[in-house]
Enzyme design. Structure first.
Site, mmCIF file in Angstrom:
data_model
loop_
_atom_site.group_PDB
_atom_site.id
_atom_site.type_symbol
_atom_site.label_atom_id
_atom_site.label_comp_id
_atom_site.label_asym_id
_atom_site.label_seq_id
_atom_site.Cartn_x
_atom_site.Cartn_y
_atom_site.Cartn_z
ATOM 1 N N GLY A 387 27.234 36.893 46.084
ATOM 2 C CA GLY A 387 25.849 36.742 46.503
ATOM 3 C C GLY A 387 25.734 36.064 47.850
ATOM 4 O O GLY A 387 26.703 35.956 48.594
ATOM 5 N N ASP A 500 41.708 26.099 44.494
ATOM 6 C CA ASP A 500 41.394 26.882 45.695
ATOM 7 C C ASP A 500 40.998 25.943 46.832
ATOM 8 O O ASP A 500 40.029 26.184 47.539
ATOM 9 C CB ASP A 500 40.266 27.877 45.384
ATOM 10 C CG ASP A 500 40.144 28.959 46.450
ATOM 11 O OD1 ASP A 500 41.042 29.061 47.309
ATOM 12 O OD2 ASP A 500 39.143 29.699 46.432
#
Ligand code: 30K
EC number: 2.7.10.1
Length: 745
Positions: A387, A500
């Site tokens: 998004g 991450d």
């Protein structure tokens, strides 16, 4: 009369030979069978088509047999929002016919290209879907952000006779954003004499974040003369200043960053007629009743306060009630949760969303719901797979608006995607640290799914450093890393493993404070463009991940430490890509063989040593985040410890050679390296001509330059001067193996 005679004569009829035919009686000679046909026996009246060749119903017997065409070639697509133009070239083999036409087959693939379905009747094909004569087609009205597969079949007059599947060219595309679909349901909530309140539903396909709604209204039959518009951010609005007793027409449309949708159907509402005026007696009566009522109410209130107790809870704002709903206490009292049998878990003091029995509960527990009407979205600042991220303002009652970042889930999400998306908020909501991105709340009402976080004025760390190449002191860079380290220390103390950590997932505020972001279940899988699929099926950001986590998926705080080392390298290299353009496979094998990233230009030796410590093969030997923060604090306290620049001594994999100079090798102090090569290696190649014009033709001459010499070349940007000088110092350090001079501390 001979029918199948080759010759008529004394011998009577001689029948047509094999390979010849005669279709009708007459004096004409037998004809040779047309191409791709044969006669099965002598005296044939017609020739039969060879295998896989056909004659169409209207083809005369004298015509050649033909076959279906091959597939069209060079099919290209160009996507424009939710339309796609397809163009192709005719088949290389038209099958021997000139009546080739094309059919388009449209398949929609919401999940995977292996699971497609028919596109449905809403799709528009211009000029048409089948029997196309020209080799191009426009397909419109597709869904936004959707995968499609288009098959262009070539057919001719004999395609229907062939049992073979049609030959087609195939192209797969993904559509882009589109304006929102039409607002279809619109209702009148209330109609007064001069105002009308309307309520409508969000369009079926918002195709993005709805920035606002536009309400168009006019007196019935007077649209041509004038109409007015009103903007609203939610799905209701009150239009005031209308004339009493008048019939008005209302229409609503939605707007996203992609544009405006179509206006809704018109809805007519008549405003109330003016009421007759009250006479004096009625007014006096109403006033008396009101006053009596007020007095009674006041008395009741006084009684309640004095004798009936007083609960502070009733004073809490709605927000607080929502935050700690169900009587739940605020964080941070969390119990360690599940762990795999036989393994000693790292203590875990945060709650994972998927450990809740009732799905979705976690999403609500540590987050607070924000009314969509309190958020004013202003612009899009980034977009990813799942998004867009927007900048906006959050209205806080009684306070100034708070600038916020709003992460919104893209349209067409599945329930699982929504859950994973919101899991980020429920994880972030448990954290409270100056170096962790702060959650303001979530918007989950209806079909909305947004995560509202603090706005970070300088965006992500990697992009920020790239645009400010060479412009910070080492101390400023260490300060940024200290922030990231402190954020990670907090997370590892809670038992949260990030998986991450990379400069792209660290955000920078206006004071250069760095904060760690990107939590949750979907981010590594979906949103990170640097994550690659491994043979074990997981998606992992290879360049940032510790070898044991790549090989066995054993992510831990120690593997986060490895990633932190890579972030250190990114910061000191001003956003350079770790391992440059090496392939993921080469990165894995080089690291496995023991190679490590060399010190970036001008990197203090102590910092490179810390990086190397973070990249220890044995994860137990790597420092903990608490130790990393202590080392960085010590370096900040004693700037002289940062003066010694590291030497770029290791150049093992050839792919590293670009930034590794063996300066000792050459006579001119540059190992055969030219000034141009050197400038290119530090991304300053644009100053090649400056150096040439200044007479610096060898690296030996460059090595003798000082700050004034560099300025004299006409290099005006401070950042670039610093970068060049820093690199010169590093080269000197390599040559002399002594401690290099101070670099913009
Ligand atoms: O202010 C911002 N607050 C944020 C909170 C921003 C981004 C996130 N999440 C993203 C972090 C990076 N990750 C990469 C895989 C995707 C999720 C949470 C944020 C941004 C921002 C928006 C999208 C991507 C990266 C950063 C932000 N970008 C800016 C750019 C900015 N703030 C301020 C200025 C600016 O100028 C170029």
């Amino acid at each position: 009369m001979c029918v199948q005679c080759r010759l008529r004569g004394a011998a009577g009829c001689l029948s047509c030979e094999l390979g010849f035919y005669k279709s009708a009686p007459g004096d004409q000679l037998c004809a040779r069978c047309p191409p791709h046909s044969h006669s099965a026996a002598p005296a044939a009246q017609a020739c039969h088509c060879d295998l896989s060749y056909y004659r169409a119903a209207l083809d005369p017997p004298s015509s050649a047999c033909t076959r279906p065409p091959s597939a069209p070639v060079n099919l290209i697509s160009s996507v424009n929002g939710t339309s796609v133009t397809l163009e192709w070239a005719p088949p290389l083999d038209p099958g021997g016919r000139s009546d080739v036409t094309y059919n388009a087959v449209c398949r929609r693939c919401p999940w995977a290209l292996s699971r497609c379905e028919a596109c449905g009747s809403g799709t528009r094909f211009v000029p048409q879907q089948t029997s196309l004569v020209q080799a191009s087609l426009l397909v419109a009205n597709l869904l936004a952000h959707m995968n499609y597969s288009f098959w262009i079949e070539a057919v001719n007059g004999v395609s229907d006779l062939s049992p073979e599947p049609r030959r087609a060219a195939v192209v797969n595309i993904t559509t882009n954003q589109a304006a929102p679909s039409q607002v279809v349901v619109i209702r009148q909530e209330r109609a007064g004499q001069t105002s009308v309140s309307l309520l409508w539903q969000e369009p079926e396909q918002p195709n993005g974040i709805i920035l606002e709604y536009e309400i168009k209204y006019y007196e019935k039959d007077k649209e041509m003369q004038s109409y007015s518009t009103l903007k609203a951010v939610t799905t209701r609005a009150t239009v005031s200043g209308l004339k009493p007793g008048t019939r008005y027409v209302f229409q609503v449309r939605a707007r996203t960053s992609a544009g405006c949708g179509r206006f809704s159907q018109a809805m007519e509402v008549e405003t109330g007629k003016p009421r007759p005026r009250y006479d004096t007696r009625t007014i006096v009566w109403i006033c008396l009743t009101l006053i009596t009522g007020l007095v009674v109410l006041l008395l009741l209130l006084i009684c309640k306060k004095r004798h009936c107790g007083y609960s502070k809870a009733f004073q809490d704002s709605d927000e607080e009630k929502m935050h700690y709903q169900n009587g739940q206490a605020p964080p941070p009292v969390f119990l360690p949760l599940h762990h795999p049998p036989g393994k000693l878990p790292e203590p875990q003091f945060y709650a994972e969303p998927h450990t809740y029995e009732e799905p979705g509960r976690a999403g609500r527990s540590f987050t607070r719901e924000i009314e969509a009407s309190r958020i004013h979205i202003e612009k899009i600042i980034g977009s990813g797979e799942s998004g867009e991220v927007c900048y906006g303002r959050l209205q806080v009652p009684g306070q100034r608006d708070v600038p916020v970042a709003i992460k919104a889930l893209k349209a067409g999400y599945t329930e699982r995607q929504r859950r994973d998306f919101l899991s980020e908020a429920s994880i972030m909501g448990q954290f409270d640290h100056p170096n962790i991105i702060r959650l303001e709340g979530v918007v989950t009402r209806g079909r909305l799914a947004m995560i509202v976080t603090e706005y970070m004025e300088n965006g992500s760390l990697d992009a920020f450093l790239r645009t400010h190449d060479g412009q910070f002191t080492i101390m400023q860079l260490v300060g940024m890393l200290r922030g990231v380290g402190a954020g990670m220390r907090y997370l590892s103390d809670l038992g949260y493993v990030h998986r991450d950590l990379a400069a792209r997932n660290v955000l920078v505020d206006s004071n250069l404070v760095c904060k760690v972001s990107d939590f949750g279940l979907s981010r590594v899988l979906e949103d990170d463009p640097d994550a690659a699929y491994t043979t074990t099926g997981g998606k992992i950001p290879i360049r940032w991940t510790a070898p044991e986590a790549i090989a066995f998926r054993t992510f831990s705080s120690a593997s986060d430490v490895w990633s932190f080392g890579v972030v250190m390298w990114e910061v000191l290299a001003y956003g350079e890509r770790p391992y440059w353009n090496m392939t993921n496979r080469d990165v894995i094998s080089s690291v496995e063989e023991g190679y490590r990233l060399p010190a970036p230009m001008g990197c203090p030796r102590a910092l490179h040593q810390l990086m190397l410590d973070c990249w220890h093969k044995d994860r137990a030997q790597r420092p903990r985040f608490s130790q990393i923060v202590s080392v960085l604090d010590a370096l900040i306290r004693s700037p002289e410890s940062l003066r010694a620049t590291a030497t770029v001594s290791r150049c093992p994999p050839p792919a590293f050679a670009r930034s590794c100079f063996d300066l000792r090798g050459g006579s001119g102090g540059g190992g055969g390296l030219t000034v141009g090569d050197w400038l290119d290696s530090i991304r300053m190649g644009r100053y090649r001509d400056h150096f040439a014009a200044g007479g610096y033709s060898s690296l030996g001459m460059v090595l003798r330059m000082n700050a004034q010499d560099v300025r004299a070349l006409g290099i005006t940007l401070m950042g670039h001067q610093k970068k060049i000088l820093g690199s010169i110092q590093t080269m000197r350090a390599q040559l002399t193996s002594t401690q290099g001079p101070r670099r913009h501390l």
